[in-house]
Write a protein that holds these residues in place. Structure first.
Motif, PDB file in Angstrom:
ATOM      1  N   UNK A  74      35.561  43.783  39.535  1.00 59.91           N
ATOM      2  CA  UNK A  74      36.461  42.713  39.966  1.00 59.91           C
ATOM      3  C   UNK A  74      37.190  43.083  41.248  1.00 59.91           C
ATOM      4  N   UNK A  75      37.294  44.368  41.537  1.00 59.04           N
ATOM      5  CA  UNK A  75      37.991  44.829  42.735  1.00 59.04           C
ATOM      6  C   UNK A  75      37.308  44.362  44.017  1.00 59.04           C
ATOM      7  N   UNK A  76      36.021  44.060  43.939  1.00 64.50           N
ATOM      8  CA  UNK A  76      35.263  43.681  45.131  1.00 64.50           C
ATOM      9  C   UNK A  76      35.272  42.172  45.374  1.00 64.50           C
ATOM     10  N   UNK A  77      35.874  41.400  44.432  1.00 63.48           N
ATOM     11  CA  UNK A  77      35.761  39.946  44.479  1.00 63.48           C
ATOM     12  C   UNK A  77      37.112  39.278  44.271  1.00 63.48           C
ATOM     13  N   UNK A  78      37.511  38.319  45.106  1.00 64.45           N
ATOM     14  CA  UNK A  78      38.652  37.488  44.736  1.00 64.45           C
ATOM     15  C   UNK A  78      38.295  36.748  43.444  1.00 64.45           C
ATOM     16  N   UNK A  79      39.252  36.584  42.545  1.00 64.77           N
ATOM     17  CA  UNK A  79      38.926  36.042  41.233  1.00 64.77           C
ATOM     18  C   UNK A  79      39.731  34.823  40.841  1.00 64.77           C
ATOM     19  N   UNK A  80      39.431  33.645  41.386  1.00 67.31           N
ATOM     20  CA  UNK A  80      40.130  32.449  40.924  1.00 67.31           C
ATOM     21  C   UNK A  80      40.024  32.299  39.412  1.00 67.31           C
ATOM     22  N   UNK A  81      41.141  31.969  38.772  1.00 68.06           N
ATOM     23  CA  UNK A  81      41.270  31.823  37.318  1.00 68.06           C
ATOM     24  C   UNK A  81      41.470  33.171  36.625  1.00 68.06           C
ATOM     25  N   UNK A  82      41.376  34.236  37.385  1.00 72.73           N
ATOM     26  CA  UNK A  82      41.759  35.563  36.892  1.00 72.73           C
ATOM     27  C   UNK A  82      42.313  36.333  38.091  1.00 72.73           C
ATOM     28  N   UNK A  83      43.117  35.615  38.863  1.00 74.02           N
ATOM     29  CA  UNK A  83      43.505  36.078  40.198  1.00 74.02           C
ATOM     30  C   UNK A  83      44.301  37.368  40.175  1.00 74.02           C
ATOM     31  N   UNK A  84      45.255  37.472  39.259  1.00 75.65           N
ATOM     32  CA  UNK A  84      46.117  38.648  39.225  1.00 75.65           C
ATOM     33  C   UNK A  84      45.313  39.889  38.841  1.00 75.65           C
ATOM     34  N   UNK A  85      44.462  39.763  37.846  1.00 76.38           N
ATOM     35  CA  UNK A  85      43.653  40.904  37.413  1.00 76.38           C
ATOM     36  C   UNK A  85      42.781  41.413  38.557  1.00 76.38           C
ATOM     37  N   UNK A  86      42.069  40.518  39.225  1.00 72.51           N
ATOM     38  CA  UNK A  86      41.203  40.934  40.334  1.00 72.51           C
ATOM     39  C   UNK A  86      42.020  41.595  41.444  1.00 72.51           C
ATOM     40  N   UNK A  87      43.180  41.021  41.729  1.00 76.31           N
ATOM     41  CA  UNK A  87      44.022  41.588  42.792  1.00 76.31           C
ATOM     42  C   UNK A  87      44.510  42.986  42.430  1.00 76.31           C
ATOM     43  N   UNK A  88      44.892  43.198  41.169  1.00 75.91           N
ATOM     44  CA  UNK A  88      45.377  44.530  40.781  1.00 75.91           C
ATOM     45  C   UNK A  88      44.267  45.563  40.856  1.00 75.91           C
ATOM     46  N   UNK A  89      43.061  45.173  40.508  1.00 73.42           N
ATOM     47  CA  UNK A  89      41.947  46.125  40.553  1.00 73.42           C
ATOM     48  C   UNK A  89      41.530  46.419  41.992  1.00 73.42           C
ATOM     49  N   UNK A  90      41.675  45.435  42.878  1.00 74.65           N
ATOM     50  CA  UNK A  90      41.422  45.682  44.299  1.00 74.65           C
ATOM     51  C   UNK A  90      42.441  46.675  44.849  1.00 74.65           C
ATOM     52  N   UNK A  91      43.686  46.520  44.426  1.00 76.50           N
ATOM     53  CA  UNK A  91      44.730  47.468  44.821  1.00 76.50           C
ATOM     54  C   UNK A  91      44.374  48.881  44.381  1.00 76.50           C
ATOM     55  N   UNK A  92      43.970  49.034  43.126  1.00 84.37           N
ATOM     56  CA  UNK A  92      43.688  50.370  42.603  1.00 84.37           C
ATOM     57  C   UNK A  92      42.484  51.003  43.305  1.00 84.37           C
TER      58      UNK A  92
END
Length: 272
Positions: A152-170
């Protein structure tokens, strides 16, 4: 080996601290740590599960284990956890596995508590523990940090936006700190699994794992943990598990981000 000799052996061994060790990938990574000969500190929210697994590791691998219950949605508990874990011990491995997610519309009030917890656990607590571990390891001859991110870190995730963003951060944090610490014998690996056969999707209210399993078998938590542990030992900075997810992680480099976000959103919007 006598009990006295075992006790002495335990005192001279290095320790691995594994967060989110109650279940799933974290539980399996705690097993990998014990297999590798580390004493293991298991932490999570479920005392019963932690204690049962800690006991199993002691019996199977003759390692010392400690159970520390912590709610990493509270930043103060992340600091307390590190202080308790590192007191009188050399932490040679930190596994930042604890993570939360929520499937839902960002613009709606439902799920905000879960999303707030996700930020606290996936970003704040992971950063605190990584910060403390990096300094500790640099001062004690080195060590390894395994951050469990996601494809999920490699993809913006509409409908799971916060999760994807946190994994991109990590993922970003892991890669940056890996470069900073490379001369101090502190190695950082970001493990990026795809959908895995765990309780994660039950926890976030999604049944997505079921439909995915129709198209391809989901990897077990044990398989993902073994692959991630091996990558950490080899000093890899980013490790994506499974060829379908390697493709998924690579495709965004070739596609416009607007298209990537739209495609991911279509996939996540369906509630199976």
């Amino acid at each position: 080996m006598s009990d006295t000799a075992l006790a002495q052996d335990f005192r001279t061994r290095d320790w691995a601290l594994v967060t989110g060790a109650s279940d799933g990938i974290g539980r399996a990574l705690a097993t990998e740590a014990a297999k590798a000969g580390y004493n293991v500190i298991l932490t999570g929210r479920r005392l019963d599960r932690l204690e049962a697994h800690a006991d199993a590791l002691r019996r199977a691998y003759y390692v010392a284990t400690i159970v520390l219950v912590a709610d990493l949605a509270n930043p103060d508990e992340a600091e307390t956890l590190w202080q308790q874990a590192s007191e009188g011990r050399r932490i040679a491995v930190l596994v930042n596995n604890a993570g939360l997610g929520h499937l839902g519309e960002f613009g709606k009030p439902e799920g905000w508590d879960r999303e707030t917890e996700s930020i606290m656990v996936n970003v704040i607590a992971a950063t605190i523990l990584m910060k403390r571990a990096a300094a500790h390891m640099a001062a004690n001859g080195g060590g390894r940090i395994l951050n469990v991110s996601s494809t999920a870190a490699f993809l913006p995730g509409p409908h799971m936006a916060v999760y994807h963003a946190t994994k991109a951060y990590l993922l970003s944090l892991s890669e940056a700190v890996a470069v900073e610490m490379s001369g101090q014998a502190v190695f950082v690996t970001a493990l990026c699994p795809g959908v895995t056969e765990t309780r994660f999707f039950q926890a976030d209210g999604s049944e997505r794992a079921h439909i995915l399993n129709r198209f391809m078998p989901l990897p077990s938590a044990e398989a993902v943990a073994a692959s991630g542990w091996q990558a950490m030992e080899k000093g890899r900075r980013v490790h994506v598990t499974g060829w379908p997810y390697k493709i998924a992680a690579f495709l965004p480099r070739l596609m416009p981000r607007r298209v990537t976000a739209w495609t991911t959103g279509v996939f996540l919007k369906r509630r199976w």
